[in-house]
Design a protein around this motif. Sequence first.
Motif, short mmCIF file in Angstrom:
data_model
loop_
_atom_site.label_atom_id
_atom_site.label_comp_id
_atom_site.label_asym_id
_atom_site.label_seq_id
_atom_site.Cartn_x
_atom_site.Cartn_y
_atom_site.Cartn_z
N LEU A 1 -5.23 -1.85 -1.48
CA LEU A 1 -4.04 -1.48 -2.25
C LEU A 1 -4.41 -0.56 -3.40
O LEU A 1 -3.76 0.48 -3.62
CB LEU A 1 -3.37 -2.75 -2.77
CG LEU A 1 -2.14 -2.58 -3.67
CD1 LEU A 1 -1.01 -1.89 -2.92
CD2 LEU A 1 -1.68 -3.93 -4.20
N PHE A 2 -5.46 -0.91 -4.12
CA PHE A 2 -5.92 -0.08 -5.24
C PHE A 2 -6.37 1.30 -4.76
O PHE A 2 -6.03 2.32 -5.38
CB PHE A 2 -7.07 -0.80 -5.96
CG PHE A 2 -7.74 0.05 -7.01
CD1 PHE A 2 -7.16 0.22 -8.25
CD2 PHE A 2 -8.95 0.67 -6.74
CE1 PHE A 2 -7.77 1.01 -9.22
CE2 PHE A 2 -9.57 1.46 -7.69
CZ PHE A 2 -8.98 1.62 -8.94
N ILE A 3 -7.10 1.34 -3.66
CA ILE A 3 -7.58 2.62 -3.12
C ILE A 3 -6.41 3.52 -2.73
O ILE A 3 -6.43 4.73 -2.96
CB ILE A 3 -8.52 2.38 -1.92
CG1 ILE A 3 -9.81 1.70 -2.38
CG2 ILE A 3 -8.85 3.71 -1.23
CD1 ILE A 3 -10.72 1.30 -1.25
N SER A 4 -5.39 2.91 -2.11
CA SER A 4 -4.25 3.71 -1.65
C SER A 4 -3.56 4.43 -2.81
O SER A 4 -3.16 5.58 -2.69
CB SER A 4 -3.25 2.83 -0.90
OG SER A 4 -2.53 1.98 -1.79
N LYS B 1 0.83 -1.21 0.00
CA LYS B 1 0.00 0.00 0.00
C LYS B 1 0.87 1.26 0.00
O LYS B 1 1.94 1.29 0.59
CB LYS B 1 -0.94 0.01 1.21
CG LYS B 1 -2.09 -0.96 1.09
CD LYS B 1 -3.17 -0.71 2.13
CE LYS B 1 -2.67 -0.91 3.54
NZ LYS B 1 -3.77 -0.81 4.53
N SER B 2 0.37 2.27 -0.65
CA SER B 2 1.14 3.51 -0.80
C SER B 2 1.53 4.11 0.55
O SER B 2 0.72 4.13 1.49
CB SER B 2 0.32 4.53 -1.59
OG SER B 2 0.96 5.78 -1.58
N ARG C 1 -1.68 8.44 -6.29
CA ARG C 1 -1.49 8.69 -7.73
C ARG C 1 -0.04 8.50 -8.19
O ARG C 1 0.23 8.37 -9.38
CB ARG C 1 -1.97 10.10 -8.12
CG ARG C 1 -3.45 10.31 -7.84
CD ARG C 1 -3.94 11.64 -8.39
NE ARG C 1 -5.34 11.85 -8.08
CZ ARG C 1 -6.35 11.33 -8.76
NH1 ARG C 1 -6.10 10.57 -9.82
NH2 ARG C 1 -7.60 11.54 -8.41
N LYS C 2 0.92 8.49 -7.27
CA LYS C 2 2.32 8.27 -7.65
C LYS C 2 2.87 7.06 -6.89
O LYS C 2 2.68 6.95 -5.69
CB LYS C 2 3.18 9.50 -7.33
CG LYS C 2 2.89 10.70 -8.20
CD LYS C 2 3.86 11.84 -7.87
CE LYS C 2 3.60 13.05 -8.76
NZ LYS C 2 4.53 14.16 -8.43
N PRO C 3 3.56 6.17 -7.60
CA PRO C 3 4.14 5.00 -6.92
C PRO C 3 5.37 5.41 -6.12
O PRO C 3 6.08 6.35 -6.49
CB PRO C 3 4.51 4.08 -8.08
CG PRO C 3 4.78 5.00 -9.23
CD PRO C 3 3.81 6.14 -9.06
N PRO C 4 5.63 4.71 -5.02
CA PRO C 4 6.83 5.01 -4.23
C PRO C 4 8.08 4.47 -4.92
O PRO C 4 8.01 3.65 -5.85
CB PRO C 4 6.57 4.27 -2.92
CG PRO C 4 5.69 3.12 -3.31
CD PRO C 4 4.81 3.64 -4.42
#
Length: 228
Positions: A184-187, A128-129, A192-195
Amino acid sequence: MNVTRKVLNSAILSASAKVISKVLGLVSTMVLARILAPEEFGYIAIVSIALYFFDILSHAASEQYVIQKKTITRVELHTAWSANLVLKLLISLVICLSAPWVALFFDRPELTNAFRISSLILPIQALKSPIYLLLKRQLNFTPLFWSSLIERAFAVPLVIALAFVLQSFWAFIITDIVASLLALFISYSIARKPPTFTLSRVNEQWNFSKWMLGKSVVGYMRSQSDTV
């Protein structure tokens, strides 16, 4: 005054999320008790106890590490996320390899695959983000509240439907995995940007996390030893 209002609003939202989760959990349990045999609840309790123990062993304390710092850089935030992901992946691998022995410990060899499949929940949750860590640090609990509510509102009817179809404890495991994927999708719909994967500041975090790990293990033994 703004800080006081933010703390109050955060406390209300956090408490509301817990109350709603408990109510939905109670409703689903009452319904599932009419669908599943008692031993199915025993099986999922065994899997949950073991998974919780392994989750404690992979506790990187990323949330506490990010929140307690006076200032947090992008590198430190992503290091916290990366360290948590690596630990969760390693523990998930350990569960898969040790599943037969864990199942034998509980005298339930038929649960071997259940332990292996349920271990997927750990790395999925770790993916998760890290935006969630920042939101908690900023006392911005509104997105967290709604994401938690959506996840629970989705999980309850799903587990009931699967219980009707499967008549098995697998309904719980499948629901947990699907709900984790939804979270995971919601986060990432929020972030909007991957870590960025990095362990450049991992030594600094470990100096903090190792004490939190010890605290978590002691807490688990105190609260769960009688249940085991």
